[in-house]
Design a protein around this motif. Structure first.
Motif, PDB file in Angstrom:
ATOM      1  N   LYS A  95     -26.134 -35.488   4.454  1.00  0.00           N
ATOM      2  CA  LYS A  95     -25.886 -36.898   4.175  1.00  0.00           C
ATOM      3  C   LYS A  95     -26.958 -37.802   4.779  1.00  0.00           C
ATOM      4  O   LYS A  95     -27.088 -38.955   4.389  1.00  0.00           O
ATOM      5  CB  LYS A  95     -24.500 -37.309   4.701  1.00  0.00           C
ATOM      6  N   LYS A  96     -27.715 -37.260   5.756  1.00  0.00           N
ATOM      7  CA  LYS A  96     -28.757 -38.054   6.402  1.00  0.00           C
ATOM      8  C   LYS A  96     -29.809 -37.102   6.959  1.00  0.00           C
ATOM      9  O   LYS A  96     -29.459 -36.101   7.592  1.00  0.00           O
ATOM     10  CB  LYS A  96     -28.165 -38.902   7.536  1.00  0.00           C
ATOM     11  N   PRO A  97     -31.097 -37.365   6.754  1.00  0.00           N
ATOM     12  CA  PRO A  97     -32.132 -36.521   7.367  1.00  0.00           C
ATOM     13  C   PRO A  97     -32.180 -36.755   8.873  1.00  0.00           C
ATOM     14  O   PRO A  97     -31.779 -37.809   9.371  1.00  0.00           O
ATOM     15  CB  PRO A  97     -33.416 -36.990   6.677  1.00  0.00           C
ATOM     16  N   ALA A  98     -32.658 -35.754   9.593  1.00  0.00           N
ATOM     17  CA  ALA A  98     -32.828 -35.851  11.051  1.00  0.00           C
ATOM     18  C   ALA A  98     -31.532 -36.263  11.744  1.00  0.00           C
ATOM     19  O   ALA A  98     -31.509 -37.160  12.589  1.00  0.00           O
ATOM     20  CB  ALA A  98     -33.950 -36.835  11.396  1.00  0.00           C
ATOM     21  N   LEU A  99     -30.446 -35.586  11.386  1.00  0.00           N
ATOM     22  CA  LEU A  99     -29.141 -35.882  11.972  1.00  0.00           C
ATOM     23  C   LEU A  99     -29.146 -35.561  13.462  1.00  0.00           C
ATOM     24  O   LEU A  99     -29.688 -34.548  13.892  1.00  0.00           O
ATOM     25  CB  LEU A  99     -28.072 -35.048  11.260  1.00  0.00           C
ATOM     26  N   HIS A 100     -28.526 -36.443  14.260  1.00  0.00           N
ATOM     27  CA  HIS A 100     -28.450 -36.252  15.714  1.00  0.00           C
ATOM     28  C   HIS A 100     -26.981 -36.205  16.129  1.00  0.00           C
ATOM     29  O   HIS A 100     -26.227 -37.149  15.895  1.00  0.00           O
ATOM     30  CB  HIS A 100     -29.168 -37.395  16.442  1.00  0.00           C
ATOM     31  N   VAL A 101     -26.591 -35.090  16.753  1.00  0.00           N
ATOM     32  CA  VAL A 101     -25.213 -34.897  17.208  1.00  0.00           C
ATOM     33  C   VAL A 101     -25.190 -34.782  18.721  1.00  0.00           C
ATOM     34  O   VAL A 101     -26.009 -34.080  19.316  1.00  0.00           O
ATOM     35  CB  VAL A 101     -24.600 -33.623  16.580  1.00  0.00           C
ATOM     36  N   VAL A 102     -24.238 -35.453  19.354  1.00  0.00           N
ATOM     37  CA  VAL A 102     -23.957 -35.268  20.773  1.00  0.00           C
ATOM     38  C   VAL A 102     -22.742 -34.358  20.895  1.00  0.00           C
ATOM     39  O   VAL A 102     -21.651 -34.708  20.439  1.00  0.00           O
ATOM     40  CB  VAL A 102     -23.692 -36.607  21.496  1.00  0.00           C
ATOM     41  N   ASP A 103     -22.940 -33.173  21.467  1.00  0.00           N
ATOM     42  CA  ASP A 103     -21.831 -32.260  21.748  1.00  0.00           C
ATOM     43  C   ASP A 103     -21.317 -32.614  23.133  1.00  0.00           C
ATOM     44  O   ASP A 103     -21.909 -32.246  24.146  1.00  0.00           O
ATOM     45  CB  ASP A 103     -22.318 -30.810  21.697  1.00  0.00           C
ATOM     46  N   ALA A 104     -20.213 -33.345  23.175  1.00  0.00           N
ATOM     47  CA  ALA A 104     -19.721 -33.901  24.434  1.00  0.00           C
ATOM     48  C   ALA A 104     -18.977 -32.888  25.289  1.00  0.00           C
ATOM     49  O   ALA A 104     -18.663 -33.163  26.446  1.00  0.00           O
ATOM     50  CB  ALA A 104     -18.814 -35.107  24.158  1.00  0.00           C
ATOM     51  N   THR A 105     -18.663 -31.726  24.732  1.00  0.00           N
ATOM     52  CA  THR A 105     -17.968 -30.671  25.469  1.00  0.00           C
ATOM     53  C   THR A 105     -18.693 -29.353  25.191  1.00  0.00           C
ATOM     54  O   THR A 105     -18.128 -28.439  24.580  1.00  0.00           O
ATOM     55  CB  THR A 105     -16.492 -30.578  25.039  1.00  0.00           C
ATOM     56  N   ALA A 106     -19.920 -29.234  25.658  1.00  0.00           N
ATOM     57  CA  ALA A 106     -20.806 -28.161  25.203  1.00  0.00           C
ATOM     58  C   ALA A 106     -20.322 -26.763  25.550  1.00  0.00           C
ATOM     59  O   ALA A 106     -20.542 -25.827  24.790  1.00  0.00           O
ATOM     60  CB  ALA A 106     -22.213 -28.384  25.774  1.00  0.00           C
ATOM     61  N   GLY A 107     -19.686 -26.581  26.720  1.00  0.00           N
ATOM     62  CA  GLY A 107     -19.231 -25.247  27.097  1.00  0.00           C
ATOM     63  C   GLY A 107     -20.387 -24.268  27.143  1.00  0.00           C
ATOM     64  O   GLY A 107     -21.425 -24.525  27.764  1.00  0.00           O
ATOM     65  N   LEU A 108     -20.262 -23.132  26.458  1.00  0.00           N
ATOM     66  CA  LEU A 108     -21.326 -22.132  26.427  1.00  0.00           C
ATOM     67  C   LEU A 108     -22.357 -22.405  25.339  1.00  0.00           C
ATOM     68  O   LEU A 108     -23.271 -21.607  25.138  1.00  0.00           O
ATOM     69  CB  LEU A 108     -20.730 -20.729  26.263  1.00  0.00           C
ATOM     70  N   GLY A 119     -30.583 -27.231  11.586  1.00  0.00           N
ATOM     71  CA  GLY A 119     -31.577 -28.288  11.510  1.00  0.00           C
ATOM     72  C   GLY A 119     -31.214 -29.578  12.217  1.00  0.00           C
ATOM     73  O   GLY A 119     -31.950 -30.563  12.136  1.00  0.00           O
ATOM     74  N   VAL A 120     -30.071 -29.595  12.923  1.00  0.00           N
ATOM     75  CA  VAL A 120     -29.602 -30.804  13.604  1.00  0.00           C
ATOM     76  C   VAL A 120     -30.244 -30.921  14.985  1.00  0.00           C
ATOM     77  O   VAL A 120     -30.445 -29.924  15.679  1.00  0.00           O
ATOM     78  CB  VAL A 120     -28.061 -30.764  13.742  1.00  0.00           C
ATOM     79  N   GLN A 121     -30.564 -32.154  15.394  1.00  0.00           N
ATOM     80  CA  GLN A 121     -30.981 -32.418  16.762  1.00  0.00           C
ATOM     81  C   GLN A 121     -29.714 -32.566  17.597  1.00  0.00           C
ATOM     82  O   GLN A 121     -28.855 -33.401  17.284  1.00  0.00           O
ATOM     83  CB  GLN A 121     -31.809 -33.705  16.833  1.00  0.00           C
ATOM     84  N   VAL A 122     -29.573 -31.764  18.651  1.00  0.00           N
ATOM     85  CA  VAL A 122     -28.322 -31.731  19.403  1.00  0.00           C
ATOM     86  C   VAL A 122     -28.561 -32.067  20.870  1.00  0.00           C
ATOM     87  O   VAL A 122     -29.448 -31.499  21.516  1.00  0.00           O
ATOM     88  CB  VAL A 122     -27.650 -30.342  19.311  1.00  0.00           C
ATOM     89  N   THR A 123     -27.761 -32.984  21.386  1.00  0.00           N
ATOM     90  CA  THR A 123     -27.718 -33.257  22.817  1.00  0.00           C
ATOM     91  C   THR A 123     -26.445 -32.641  23.366  1.00  0.00           C
ATOM     92  O   THR A 123     -25.350 -32.975  22.915  1.00  0.00           O
ATOM     93  CB  THR A 123     -27.735 -34.768  23.103  1.00  0.00           C
ATOM     94  N   LEU A 124     -26.569 -31.720  24.315  1.00  0.00           N
ATOM     95  CA  LEU A 124     -25.425 -31.034  24.893  1.00  0.00           C
ATOM     96  C   LEU A 124     -25.048 -31.683  26.206  1.00  0.00           C
ATOM     97  O   LEU A 124     -25.901 -31.858  27.095  1.00  0.00           O
ATOM     98  CB  LEU A 124     -25.740 -29.560  25.153  1.00  0.00           C
ATOM     99  N   CYS A 125     -23.785 -32.050  26.354  1.00  0.00           N
ATOM    100  CA  CYS A 125     -23.277 -32.593  27.612  1.00  0.00           C
ATOM    101  C   CYS A 125     -22.259 -31.603  28.187  1.00  0.00           C
ATOM    102  O   CYS A 125     -21.327 -31.197  27.491  1.00  0.00           O
ATOM    103  CB  CYS A 125     -22.614 -33.948  27.399  1.00  0.00           C
TER     104      CYS A 125
END
Length: 262
Positions: A95-108, A119-125
């Motif tokens: 639905k959008k190029p260069a999608l950015h997701v914040v995984d707020a409960t990253a775990g393992l 292909g998603v840019q992911v920030t793990l918290c």
């Protein structure tokens, strides 16, 4: 009374790293190659090796170690699994190029890696310092890998140790989706799943359940959608009805649409 956690070097080359990690986490340091099955001074051991770190509950009947290994055969197999497509649909891939997701409960970090592989840019918290240390170790190994598939996916992952709710506004400025995966008991009898569940229950036994607060925080953030992973038949998290759900055989993804991704 034994310590809740302790650190030990698993090989001679890891002595300095183990000492550094024990100081960072303010944990006791045990001798080289302490046997978790015979250890009585800690409830769990964080074992430091040249090829990463692993955590294992101690005791004769305790399950084996758990580590973050994004290059493991299970992760390669999961690459083609059907539920990856469901997770991708839930966060809005395409639905959008260069999608950015914040995984707020990253775990393992497994869902984060799947998204990065898509292909998603992911920030793990990850707020638990021990789990965050395991994630950092696994991510560094993956990013330094000579396997292009592994290194390229890991390059799209950034780890921020700490509670996602403490992210500064600028860190959320380019975020499109917040992903939440509250830990729940899965109806899965595989030994690996049981081992990881036992480990997380041990680590988090003294921590308050903040999943409802996390959802309320996420819904108040300037993002296009919030995605929550749930057991297939469970009620919506915090009794907040999603915009829609994407269902698999064992889990579902509740999607809270707040604005358009386009």
């Amino acid at each position: 009374m034994p310590a809740l956690l302790a650190v030990c070097p698993g090989d001679d080359l890891s002595r300095d790293r183990a000492r550094q990690l024990a100081a960072e986490l303010d944990l006791p340091l045990l001798p080289l190659a302490t046997d978790p099955r015979r250890c009585h001074s800690a409830g769990a051991l964080l074992q430091v090796h040249v090829n990463g770190i692993a955590l294992q509950i101690t005791g004769r009947q305790a399950p084996g170690p758990v580590a973050v290994d994004f290059g493991a055969s299970s992760m390669r197999h999961r690459r083609n699994a059907g539920h990856n497509e469901l997770l991708g649909r839930a966060v809005g891939i395409g639905k959008k190029p260069a999608l950015h997701v914040v995984d707020a409960t990253a775990g393992l970090g497994r869902d984060s890696f799947v998204l990065a592989d898509l292909g998603v840019q992911v920030t793990l918290c990850e707020r638990h310092p021990v789990v965050a240390a395991m994630l950092r170790s696994g991510l560094e190994l993956a990013q330094a890998s000579t396997d292009p598939w592994l290194a390229n996916a890991a390059a799209r992952m950034t780890l921020l140790a700490g509670d996602a709710r403490e992210l500064a506004g600028g860190q959320l400025a380019n975020c499109d989706v917040i992903y939440l995966d509250p830990m729940f008991r899965q109806q899965d009898k595989r030994a690996a799943v049981k081992k990881e569940m036992a480990l997380f229950q041990y680590l988090l036994q003294a921590e308050p359940d903040s999943n409802h607060e996390l959802l309320r925080w996420a819904l108040g953030c300037p993002v296009a959608r919030v995605v929550v992973k749930r057991p297939l038949k469970a009620a919506p998290l915090a009794a907040v009805a999603p915009s829609h759900s994407i269902r698999g055989k064992a889990v579902r993804y509740d999607v809270h649409v707040l604005s358009s991704l386009n």
